[in-house]
Design a protein around this motif. Structure first.
Motif, PDB file in Angstrom:
ATOM      1  N   TYR A 163       0.798  -1.239   0.000  1.00  0.00           N
ATOM      2  CA  TYR A 163       0.000   0.000   0.000  1.00  0.00           C
ATOM      3  C   TYR A 163       0.829   1.287   0.000  1.00  0.00           C
ATOM      4  O   TYR A 163       0.259   2.371  -0.048  1.00  0.00           O
ATOM      5  CB  TYR A 163      -0.952  -0.016   1.208  1.00  0.00           C
ATOM      6  CG  TYR A 163      -1.926  -1.186   1.167  1.00  0.00           C
ATOM      7  CD1 TYR A 163      -2.851  -1.305   0.121  1.00  0.00           C
ATOM      8  CD2 TYR A 163      -1.907  -2.181   2.134  1.00  0.00           C
ATOM      9  CE1 TYR A 163      -3.726  -2.379   0.063  1.00  0.00           C
ATOM     10  CE2 TYR A 163      -2.781  -3.259   2.083  1.00  0.00           C
ATOM     11  CZ  TYR A 163      -3.685  -3.349   1.040  1.00  0.00           C
ATOM     12  OH  TYR A 163      -4.558  -4.413   0.978  1.00  0.00           O
ATOM     13  N   GLY A 164       2.174   1.146   0.043  1.00  0.00           N
ATOM     14  CA  GLY A 164       3.012   2.336   0.039  1.00  0.00           C
ATOM     15  C   GLY A 164       3.237   2.868   1.444  1.00  0.00           C
ATOM     16  O   GLY A 164       2.681   2.356   2.417  1.00  0.00           O
ATOM     17  N   SER A 165       4.037   3.924   1.547  1.00  0.00           N
ATOM     18  CA  SER A 165       4.440   4.408   2.869  1.00  0.00           C
ATOM     19  C   SER A 165       3.720   5.700   3.274  1.00  0.00           C
ATOM     20  O   SER A 165       3.928   6.216   4.372  1.00  0.00           O
ATOM     21  CB  SER A 165       5.956   4.624   2.906  1.00  0.00           C
ATOM     22  OG  SER A 165       6.304   5.499   1.858  1.00  0.00           O
ATOM     23  N   ALA A 166       2.871   6.214   2.411  1.00  0.00           N
ATOM     24  CA  ALA A 166       2.138   7.443   2.763  1.00  0.00           C
ATOM     25  C   ALA A 166       1.022   7.126   3.766  1.00  0.00           C
ATOM     26  O   ALA A 166       0.360   6.091   3.667  1.00  0.00           O
ATOM     27  CB  ALA A 166       1.541   8.068   1.513  1.00  0.00           C
ATOM     28  N   THR A 167       0.841   8.011   4.736  1.00  0.00           N
ATOM     29  CA  THR A 167      -0.272   7.862   5.682  1.00  0.00           C
ATOM     30  C   THR A 167      -1.556   8.337   5.007  1.00  0.00           C
ATOM     31  O   THR A 167      -1.516   9.038   3.984  1.00  0.00           O
ATOM     32  CB  THR A 167      -0.045   8.708   6.948  1.00  0.00           C
ATOM     33  OG1 THR A 167      -0.032  10.094   6.548  1.00  0.00           O
ATOM     34  CG2 THR A 167       1.270   8.357   7.632  1.00  0.00           C
ATOM     35  N   LEU A 168      -2.693   7.989   5.632  1.00  0.00           N
ATOM     36  CA  LEU A 168      -3.971   8.444   5.074  1.00  0.00           C
ATOM     37  C   LEU A 168      -4.044   9.975   5.105  1.00  0.00           C
ATOM     38  O   LEU A 168      -4.559  10.602   4.172  1.00  0.00           O
ATOM     39  CB  LEU A 168      -5.148   7.828   5.848  1.00  0.00           C
ATOM     40  CG  LEU A 168      -6.533   8.145   5.279  1.00  0.00           C
ATOM     41  CD1 LEU A 168      -6.666   7.684   3.830  1.00  0.00           C
ATOM     42  CD2 LEU A 168      -7.632   7.510   6.138  1.00  0.00           C
ATOM     43  N   ALA A 181      -6.723  16.778  -1.389  1.00  0.00           N
ATOM     44  CA  ALA A 181      -7.314  18.109  -1.153  1.00  0.00           C
ATOM     45  C   ALA A 181      -6.639  19.160  -2.036  1.00  0.00           C
ATOM     46  O   ALA A 181      -7.301  20.045  -2.607  1.00  0.00           O
ATOM     47  CB  ALA A 181      -7.181  18.489   0.323  1.00  0.00           C
ATOM     48  N   GLN A 182      -5.319  19.042  -2.162  1.00  0.00           N
ATOM     49  CA  GLN A 182      -4.546  19.994  -2.970  1.00  0.00           C
ATOM     50  C   GLN A 182      -4.924  19.895  -4.452  1.00  0.00           C
ATOM     51  O   GLN A 182      -5.156  20.911  -5.109  1.00  0.00           O
ATOM     52  CB  GLN A 182      -3.066  19.693  -2.795  1.00  0.00           C
ATOM     53  CG  GLN A 182      -2.178  20.887  -3.006  1.00  0.00           C
ATOM     54  CD  GLN A 182      -0.767  20.601  -2.505  1.00  0.00           C
ATOM     55  OE1 GLN A 182      -0.441  19.464  -2.136  1.00  0.00           O
ATOM     56  NE2 GLN A 182       0.064  21.615  -2.497  1.00  0.00           N
ATOM     57  N   GLU A 183      -4.999  18.654  -4.952  1.00  0.00           N
ATOM     58  CA  GLU A 183      -5.367  18.453  -6.362  1.00  0.00           C
ATOM     59  C   GLU A 183      -6.802  18.929  -6.606  1.00  0.00           C
ATOM     60  O   GLU A 183      -7.096  19.540  -7.641  1.00  0.00           O
ATOM     61  CB  GLU A 183      -5.202  16.970  -6.740  1.00  0.00           C
ATOM     62  CG  GLU A 183      -5.621  16.612  -8.148  1.00  0.00           C
ATOM     63  CD  GLU A 183      -4.691  17.149  -9.242  1.00  0.00           C
ATOM     64  OE1 GLU A 183      -3.668  17.769  -8.901  1.00  0.00           O
ATOM     65  OE2 GLU A 183      -5.005  16.958 -10.434  1.00  0.00           O
ATOM     66  N   TYR A 230      -6.644   7.973  -6.569  1.00  0.00           N
ATOM     67  CA  TYR A 230      -7.545   9.023  -6.057  1.00  0.00           C
ATOM     68  C   TYR A 230      -7.478  10.265  -6.954  1.00  0.00           C
ATOM     69  O   TYR A 230      -8.494  10.899  -7.233  1.00  0.00           O
ATOM     70  CB  TYR A 230      -7.148   9.418  -4.629  1.00  0.00           C
ATOM     71  CG  TYR A 230      -7.355   8.345  -3.580  1.00  0.00           C
ATOM     72  CD1 TYR A 230      -8.464   8.360  -2.755  1.00  0.00           C
ATOM     73  CD2 TYR A 230      -6.415   7.333  -3.395  1.00  0.00           C
ATOM     74  CE1 TYR A 230      -8.654   7.395  -1.770  1.00  0.00           C
ATOM     75  CE2 TYR A 230      -6.589   6.364  -2.423  1.00  0.00           C
ATOM     76  CZ  TYR A 230      -7.710   6.394  -1.613  1.00  0.00           C
ATOM     77  OH  TYR A 230      -7.885   5.433  -0.654  1.00  0.00           O
ATOM     78  N   LEU A 231      -6.256  10.613  -7.388  1.00  0.00           N
ATOM     79  CA  LEU A 231      -6.092  11.826  -8.207  1.00  0.00           C
ATOM     80  C   LEU A 231      -6.763  11.646  -9.569  1.00  0.00           C
ATOM     81  O   LEU A 231      -7.421  12.565 -10.077  1.00  0.00           O
ATOM     82  CB  LEU A 231      -4.606  12.163  -8.374  1.00  0.00           C
ATOM     83  CG  LEU A 231      -3.822  12.383  -7.069  1.00  0.00           C
ATOM     84  CD1 LEU A 231      -2.366  12.736  -7.365  1.00  0.00           C
ATOM     85  CD2 LEU A 231      -4.460  13.455  -6.198  1.00  0.00           C
ATOM     86  N   ALA A 232      -6.633  10.435 -10.143  1.00  0.00           N
ATOM     87  CA  ALA A 232      -7.283  10.157 -11.431  1.00  0.00           C
ATOM     88  C   ALA A 232      -8.802  10.224 -11.274  1.00  0.00           C
ATOM     89  O   ALA A 232      -9.507  10.733 -12.152  1.00  0.00           O
ATOM     90  CB  ALA A 232      -6.847   8.791 -11.949  1.00  0.00           C
ATOM     91  N   ALA A 233      -9.307   9.725 -10.139  1.00  0.00           N
ATOM     92  CA  ALA A 233     -10.755   9.768  -9.898  1.00  0.00           C
ATOM     93  C   ALA A 233     -11.251  11.215  -9.823  1.00  0.00           C
ATOM     94  O   ALA A 233     -12.310  11.556 -10.364  1.00  0.00           O
ATOM     95  CB  ALA A 233     -11.088   9.023  -8.604  1.00  0.00           C
ATOM     96  N   GLU A 236      -1.573  12.026   4.757  1.00  0.00           N
ATOM     97  CA  GLU A 236      -0.769  12.533   3.634  1.00  0.00           C
ATOM     98  C   GLU A 236      -1.527  12.368   2.311  1.00  0.00           C
ATOM     99  O   GLU A 236      -1.516  13.273   1.460  1.00  0.00           O
ATOM    100  CB  GLU A 236       0.579  11.814   3.584  1.00  0.00           C
ATOM    101  CG  GLU A 236       1.509  12.245   4.712  1.00  0.00           C
ATOM    102  CD  GLU A 236       2.715  11.318   4.919  1.00  0.00           C
ATOM    103  OE1 GLU A 236       3.625  11.737   5.650  1.00  0.00           O
ATOM    104  OE2 GLU A 236       2.729  10.187   4.381  1.00  0.00           O
ATOM    105  N   ILE A 237      -2.176  11.221   2.147  1.00  0.00           N
ATOM    106  CA  ILE A 237      -2.952  10.997   0.923  1.00  0.00           C
ATOM    107  C   ILE A 237      -4.081  12.023   0.839  1.00  0.00           C
ATOM    108  O   ILE A 237      -4.284  12.668  -0.200  1.00  0.00           O
ATOM    109  CB  ILE A 237      -3.495   9.548   0.887  1.00  0.00           C
ATOM    110  CG1 ILE A 237      -2.322   8.586   0.632  1.00  0.00           C
ATOM    111  CG2 ILE A 237      -4.584   9.380  -0.181  1.00  0.00           C
ATOM    112  CD1 ILE A 237      -2.685   7.127   0.687  1.00  0.00           C
ATOM    113  N   ASN A 238      -4.798  12.200   1.950  1.00  0.00           N
ATOM    114  CA  ASN A 238      -5.899  13.170   1.949  1.00  0.00           C
ATOM    115  C   ASN A 238      -5.402  14.581   1.649  1.00  0.00           C
ATOM    116  O   ASN A 238      -6.062  15.343   0.931  1.00  0.00           O
ATOM    117  CB  ASN A 238      -6.633  13.147   3.299  1.00  0.00           C
ATOM    118  CG  ASN A 238      -7.461  11.881   3.488  1.00  0.00           C
ATOM    119  OD1 ASN A 238      -7.660  11.118   2.544  1.00  0.00           O
ATOM    120  ND2 ASN A 238      -7.936  11.658   4.700  1.00  0.00           N
TER     121      ASN A 238
END
Ligand code: DQA
Length: 146
Positions: free
Chosen positions: A24-29, A37-39, A133-136, A31-33
């Motif tokens: 699942y990678g090393s980013a936390t939720l 939010a930025q995109e 998520y970014l593609a969505a 960080e993903i959120n």
């Protein structure tokens, strides 16, 4: 009015960062959120976030969204593979929804290859990590005519 996207994450995704990082990678939720939010802001959308380990809490949030949001991005996590209740909730609210997964569920264990929730979504995007998520978000921007 800025279109509002509800980003839902299901069970065990609160552990991202330490949970099986080789998958699942090393980013936390968080960080993903933050990146989502930025995109969203770049695209002129607003993103709001909700994570729960409970099926009922996710269903309540999907139901509420019909009055508060324009579209849904959902990573139902393991519920993907057996929650007809979440599939029914997504169908009931009839908001455009996109299902996302960090990993490529088509290349993993047999039980992960089938999604019961995808049928209630416009499409499924998987295997791109945060990029799913970014593609969505980009798909929804198109879909909402923004
Ligand atoms: C997941 C894939 C699911 O099979 C799994 O149960 C998860 C995460 C993903 O994002 O890759 O919890 O939805």
């Amino acid at each position: 009015m800025t279109k509002k996207i509800l980003v839902l994450n299901g069970p065990n995704l609160n552990l991202l960062g330490s949970r099986e990082p080789h998958i699942y990678g090393s980013a936390t939720l968080e960080e993903i959120n933050g990146a989502v939010a930025q995109e969203a802001a770049t695209l002129g959308l607003t993103a709001e976030f909700f994570q729960s380990n409970s099926e009922g809490a996710l269903i309540d949030r999907i139901q509420e969204a019909r009055l508060t949001h324009d579209a849904i991005i959902i990573n139902p996590a393991a519920f993907t593979h057996y929650s007809y209740a979440i599939a029914d909730a997504l169908a009931a609210v009839s908001l455009p929804a996109i299902e996302v997964h960090l990993s490529d569920i088509r290349q993993r264990e047999e039980f992960r290859r089938h999604s019961v929730t995808a049928a209630a979504c416009r499409k499924q995007i998987c295997g791109l990590g945060l990029g799913s998520y970014l593609a969505a978000l980009r798909e929804l921007k198109e879909l909402l005519g923004e």
